[in-house]
Write a protein that holds these residues in place. Sequence first.
Motif, PDB file in Angstrom:
ATOM      1  N   ILE A  13       0.815  -1.151  -0.025  1.00 53.24           N
ATOM      2  CA  ILE A  13      -0.038  -0.003   0.062  1.00 53.24           C
ATOM      3  C   ILE A  13       1.038   1.198  -0.102  1.00 53.24           C
ATOM      4  N   TYR A  14       0.724   1.948  -0.816  1.00 55.62           N
ATOM      5  CA  TYR A  14       1.595   3.252  -1.196  1.00 55.62           C
ATOM      6  C   TYR A  14       1.375   4.529  -0.308  1.00 55.62           C
ATOM      7  N   TYR A  15       2.533   5.120   0.304  1.00 51.94           N
ATOM      8  CA  TYR A  15       2.654   6.021   1.076  1.00 51.94           C
ATOM      9  C   TYR A  15       1.977   7.302   0.460  1.00 51.94           C
ATOM     10  N   HIS A  21       4.500   7.448  -9.081  1.00 56.40           N
ATOM     11  CA  HIS A  21       5.729   7.768 -10.116  1.00 56.40           C
ATOM     12  C   HIS A  21       5.742   6.317 -10.656  1.00 56.40           C
ATOM     13  N   HIS A  24       6.043   3.109  -8.393  1.00 55.00           N
ATOM     14  CA  HIS A  24       4.634   2.732  -8.099  1.00 55.00           C
ATOM     15  C   HIS A  24       3.992   1.946  -9.359  1.00 55.00           C
ATOM     16  N   TYR A  26       5.268   0.465 -11.628  1.00 56.61           N
ATOM     17  CA  TYR A  26       5.962  -1.092 -11.855  1.00 56.61           C
ATOM     18  C   TYR A  26       5.402  -1.977 -10.969  1.00 56.61           C
ATOM     19  N   ASP A  52      -1.393   3.724   2.183  1.00 55.98           N
ATOM     20  CA  ASP A  52      -0.699   3.856   3.603  1.00 55.98           C
ATOM     21  C   ASP A  52      -0.833   5.001   4.096  1.00 55.98           C
ATOM     22  N   GLY A 264       8.969  -4.015  -3.557  1.00 49.38           N
ATOM     23  CA  GLY A 264      10.023  -3.699  -3.832  1.00 49.38           C
ATOM     24  C   GLY A 264      11.053  -4.040  -2.967  1.00 49.38           C
ATOM     25  N   LYS A 265      12.402  -4.148  -3.550  1.00 51.52           N
ATOM     26  CA  LYS A 265      13.660  -4.864  -2.479  1.00 51.52           C
ATOM     27  C   LYS A 265      13.677  -3.932  -1.382  1.00 51.52           C
ATOM     28  N   ASP A 266      13.441  -2.753  -1.341  1.00 52.52           N
ATOM     29  CA  ASP A 266      13.548  -1.820  -0.347  1.00 52.52           C
ATOM     30  C   ASP A 266      12.625  -2.160   1.164  1.00 52.52           C
ATOM     31  N   ILE A 267      11.576  -2.942   0.785  1.00 55.87           N
ATOM     32  CA  ILE A 267      10.553  -3.245   1.832  1.00 55.87           C
ATOM     33  C   ILE A 267      10.389  -4.732   2.239  1.00 55.87           C
ATOM     34  N   HIS A 271       8.538  -7.210   4.993  1.00 55.12           N
ATOM     35  CA  HIS A 271       7.367  -8.409   4.561  1.00 55.12           C
ATOM     36  C   HIS A 271       7.772  -9.488   5.005  1.00 55.12           C
ATOM     37  N   GLY A 294      13.426  -5.317  -8.438  1.00 57.64           N
ATOM     38  CA  GLY A 294      14.415  -4.341  -8.325  1.00 57.64           C
ATOM     39  C   GLY A 294      13.913  -2.914  -8.553  1.00 57.64           C
TER      40      GLY A 294
HETATM   41  N1  MSP Z   1       3.862   2.213   2.446  1.00 56.66           N
HETATM   42  C1  MSP Z   1       5.030   1.574   2.290  1.00 56.66           C
HETATM   43  C2  MSP Z   1       4.622  -0.081   1.833  1.00 56.66           C
HETATM   44  C3  MSP Z   1       3.694  -0.568   3.057  1.00 56.66           C
HETATM   45  S1  MSP Z   1       3.328  -2.342   2.435  1.00 56.66           S
HETATM   46  C4  MSP Z   1       2.396  -2.737   3.973  1.00 56.66           C
HETATM   47  C5  MSP Z   1       6.005   1.900   1.042  1.00 56.66           C
HETATM   48  N2  MSP Z   1       5.312   2.851   0.092  1.00 56.66           N
HETATM   49  S2  MSP Z   1       5.997   3.369  -0.986  1.00 56.66           S
HETATM   50  O1  MSP Z   1       4.974   4.209  -1.657  1.00 56.66           O
HETATM   51  O2  MSP Z   1       7.174   4.117  -0.557  1.00 56.66           O
HETATM   52  O3  MSP Z   1       6.734   2.627  -1.958  1.00 56.66           O
HETATM   53  C6  MSP Z   1       5.819   1.545  -2.634  1.00 56.66           C
HETATM   54  C7  MSP Z   1       6.632   0.684  -3.802  1.00 56.66           C
HETATM   55  O4  MSP Z   1       7.396   1.456  -4.765  1.00 56.66           O
HETATM   56  C8  MSP Z   1       7.643  -0.173  -3.263  1.00 56.66           C
HETATM   57  O5  MSP Z   1       7.577  -1.495  -3.669  1.00 56.66           O
HETATM   58  C9  MSP Z   1       9.006   0.329  -3.726  1.00 56.66           C
HETATM   59  O6  MSP Z   1      10.017  -0.606  -3.838  1.00 56.66           O
HETATM   60  C10 MSP Z   1       8.400   0.880  -5.063  1.00 56.66           C
HETATM   61  N3  MSP Z   1       9.543   1.863  -5.684  1.00 56.66           N
HETATM   62  C11 MSP Z   1       9.652   3.123  -5.128  1.00 56.66           C
HETATM   63  N4  MSP Z   1      10.529   3.504  -6.269  1.00 56.66           N
HETATM   64  C12 MSP Z   1      11.000   2.720  -7.042  1.00 56.66           C
HETATM   65  C13 MSP Z   1      11.639   2.642  -8.044  1.00 56.66           C
HETATM   66  N5  MSP Z   1      12.563   3.568  -8.409  1.00 56.66           N
HETATM   67  N6  MSP Z   1      11.840   1.529  -8.800  1.00 56.66           N
HETATM   68  C14 MSP Z   1      11.062   0.590  -8.644  1.00 56.66           C
HETATM   69  N7  MSP Z   1      10.213   0.605  -7.710  1.00 56.66           N
HETATM   70  C15 MSP Z   1      10.031   1.174  -6.710  1.00 56.66           C
HETATM   71  O7  MSP Z   1       7.201   1.518   0.949  1.00 56.66           O
END
Ligand code: MSP
Length: 518
Positions: A13-15, A21, A24, A26, A52, A264-267, A271, A294
């Motif tokens: 779920i996206y912040y 962008h 997201h 992807y 989120d 994404g690999k950062d989170i 998870h 990635g």
């Molecule tokens: N809110 C948390 C997720 C909670 S899930 C219980 C979060 N949100 S986020 O909006 O920051 O990121 C969401 C997704 O976008 C992540 O999977 C992240 O890896 C992805 N991406 C953000 N920037 C990215 C790139 N530059 N390339 C590919 N994916 C990227 O994290």
Amino acid sequence: MTADRPYFLTTPIYYVNDLPHLGHAYTTVACDVLARFMRLDGRRVKFLTGTDEHGQKVERSAQARGQTPQQFADEISGAFRDMGRLLNISNDDYIRTTEERHVRGVQALWQELERRGEIYLGRFAGWYSVRDEAFYDESELVDGPNGSRLAPTGADVEWLEEENYFFRLSAWQDRLLAWYEAHPEAIAPRSRRNEVISFVKGGLKDLSVSRTSFSWGIPVPGNPQHVIYVWLDALINYITALGYPDTDSGEYPVFWPAELHMVGKDILRFHTVYWHAFLMAAGLEPPRRVFAHGWWTVEGQKMSKSLGNFIPPQELVDEYGLDPVRYFMLRELPFGSDGDFSHRAVVSRLNGDLANDFGNLAQRVLAMINRNCGAAVPEPGAFAEADEKLLGEARALLGRVRPLIAEQAFHLALETIWRVVADANRYVDEQAPWALRRTDPARMGIVLYTLAEVLRHLGILTQPFVPDAAADLLDQLAVPTDARSFAALPEKLPPGRKLPAPHGIFPRFVEAEAAAQS
Ligand code: MSP
């Protein structure tokens, strides 16, 4: 794998503190391809996405804009919903962490953890990054400019001392390791799985799961000075969307454990370590699989606020068209690896794979049928060896693509489909149906029938990736909408069926300057 097991699939779920962008887009498109594929393959699917909305970062962003956190969250959550429409995303549900159903479920899980003695009140003193909404150990910090200390992600950290509730994460180390061991497919790709395992082997500390220094969050039941840590709040969305705490009826027993969390690999750590421990501690099953993809750079550079190079999905769709963007994202990189999003690479895929290879094949075949076969599906006769061979390749596709999709190897699935596109193009050149028109019209009919059948297979199989273009192709073959699922692949085009006037499905991309000069 049981073919009929329901398939529950989630995006993170996206912040709401950033606008949507490329990153997201992807994650969301990759999930959409899976959801569409599984539905076409006869599975019952629930595809969940959402936003989120709690946490200090959102509270601060709202303040900076002079809005309440709720107003701010409503606005940006709307922008993520719009992204879904723009990208033709087929999600079945959209959860927001400010919704009543979610708040209720989070508080219920909290109480369950407390009841089981998994949460206790203590005092936290340590480093916290608001940008990452994550706690860091002193040893993880790196040196920043002017003697400052930064999180390993490069984010600012601040020293925090407050009364906090803690989750007994340290007690779960061995059980987590045993679970990973027993479920080798549960974390992918393999290299990421190894990272998670070595992190857990390195030792786990109890995790602070509440905060008192701000208020934009879900109150801790029975102690409302505390709000629940945003990651605990957020992760639970995957089950509150299924009706948790009701685990006996409704969607929960049908869909949990999830088939796949795409992240994404950062989170990944959140998870696979925190989430699994929370679930096990509450007596619930962990998800079957988490796949970490990635990251994209843009024209060789990291996407960042300071560089101002975040690509809004709308810009991509305006420039290249939706299906080419969806195709590019999943074809360009081995799924799981990092890669670069460059204009040159997109145009090369668009004009190569889509316009020249697939688009041109469809256009040539449909135009010849239109001109030479009375605009109707031609009459097949006895198939020659070359026809059977090509048809065999098309008919074998689903069997080859299905296991690749089950492993999220999108690039290999597309490569496999495009091998048949290449075979078909070679077959057109070899059979030269335009020459057969005078010498052997019956044979021309068989060749064009073979090609139309191959196009029908290609149209059906590419639907998950390029839904609009595939539908357009299937319309031009007059395939009824109820004959487009994978179960309909063995059906054959009925000879004599009238076909509409053909048109291209993938226009070539022409650079703006070149177009202006011509
Ligand atoms: N809110 C948390 C997720 C909670 S899930 C219980 C979060 N949100 S986020 O909006 O920051 O990121 C969401 C997704 O976008 C992540 O999977 C992240 O890896 C992805 N991406 C953000 N920037 C990215 C790139 N530059 N390339 C590919 N994916 C990227 O994290």
